[in-house]
Enzyme design. Structure first.
Site, mmCIF file in Angstrom:
data_model
loop_
_atom_site.group_PDB
_atom_site.id
_atom_site.type_symbol
_atom_site.label_atom_id
_atom_site.label_comp_id
_atom_site.label_asym_id
_atom_site.label_seq_id
_atom_site.Cartn_x
_atom_site.Cartn_y
_atom_site.Cartn_z
ATOM 1 N N GLY A 45 0.396 -4.046 32.184
ATOM 2 C CA GLY A 45 0.854 -4.737 30.986
ATOM 3 C C GLY A 45 2.318 -5.094 31.118
ATOM 4 N N CYS A 92 5.765 3.171 31.898
ATOM 5 C CA CYS A 92 6.216 1.834 31.525
ATOM 6 C C CYS A 92 7.074 1.282 32.665
ATOM 7 C CB CYS A 92 7.039 1.941 30.241
ATOM 8 S SG CYS A 92 7.767 0.389 29.712
ATOM 9 N N HIS A 134 0.759 -0.358 23.472
ATOM 10 C CA HIS A 134 2.033 -0.174 24.201
ATOM 11 C C HIS A 134 2.803 -1.500 24.245
ATOM 12 C CE1 HIS A 134 4.421 1.600 27.688
ATOM 13 N NE2 HIS A 134 4.698 0.308 27.774
HETATM 14 ZN ZN ZN Z 1 6.171 -0.791 28.721
#
Ligand code: ZN
Length: 169
Positions: A45, A92, A134
Site C-alpha cells: 500500500g 509502513c 492503514h
Molecule cells: Zn504506511
C-alpha cells in the site's frame, strides 16, 4: 517514475490531505508513479502524502505487483462501514524497520473514485481491510504509530529520534 518515499517526521505525512477535484492527467501520472514506487519497494500500500503529494489518493495491492487485478486505486475514499476488530503486526514504508500490533476494523467498506474517475465500492475484510484502513489513515495525517498506546508509541518514536540524530533516518 519512481519517487522517494518520505519518512516519519516529514511534515506532509502528519497533515490531512486535500480532496481531488477532478482526475487530471497530473493525478494519473501521480498514480502511475505511486504504483511503480510501491512495487519497487515491495509494499502492499502507498498513499500520496508518502511521496510528498498532499492529496487524497492511495493504492493497495496485496499481491505486491504480481496480480494486476488486485490493485485498488482509491481517490477521495470515504468509509461507508467499519465493523469488528483485528489485531496484527503491521509496518509502513514511511517507518522502515519498525513493526507493531495495531488495532484495525475486521471489515471495512469504502466508496472511492477509480483511476478513470468512476465511483466504486470496495468491501474488504482481513488483510485487505487492514491495508485500506492503514492507507486511509495516511490521508488524514495519521501513521500507525499514532494508533498505539502512548507508552509504546513513545518508545518507538524515541528510537526514531535517536536514528534521526545519528543521520540514519
Ligand atoms: Zn504506511
Amino acid at each position: 517514475m519512481r519517487r522517494p518515499i518520505l519518512r516519519y517526521g516529514a511534515p506532509v505525512l502528519h497533515c490531512r490531505a486535500r480532496q481531488v477535484a477532478t482526475v487530471t492527467p497530473a493525478i494519473e501520472t501521480l498514480i502511475d508513479d505511486m504504483r511503480e514506487t510501491m512495487h519497487a519497494a515491495a509494499g502492499v500500500g502507498l498513499a500520496a502524502p508518502q511521496v510528498g503529494e498532499s492529496v487524497r489518493v492511495c493504492l493497495v495491492d496485496l499481491s505486491a505487483g504480481r496480480m494486476p487485478e488486485q490493485l485498488h486505486v482509491l481517490i477521495n475514499p470515504e468509509v461507508l462501514a467499519r465493523e469488528g476488530l483485528q489485531l496484527r503486526e503491521e509496518g509502513c514504508l514511511s517507518v522502515p524497520g519498525i513493526e507493531a500490533t495495531v488495532p484495525r476494523p475486521a471489515t471495512l467498506s469504502v466508496r472511492a473514485l477509480d483511476r478513470d474517475g468512476s465511483s466504486r465500492e470496495v468491501h474488504a475484510e482481513g488483510l485487505l481491510a487492514r491495508a485500506i484502513q492503514h492507507e486511509l489513515d495516511h490521508l488524514d495525517g495519521i501513521l500507525f504509530l499514532d494508533r498505539l498506546r502512548p507508552i509504546y508509541r513513545w518508545t518507538l518514536t524515541r528510537r526514531i529520534d535517536r536514528l534521526r540524530r545519528a543521520g540514519k533516518w
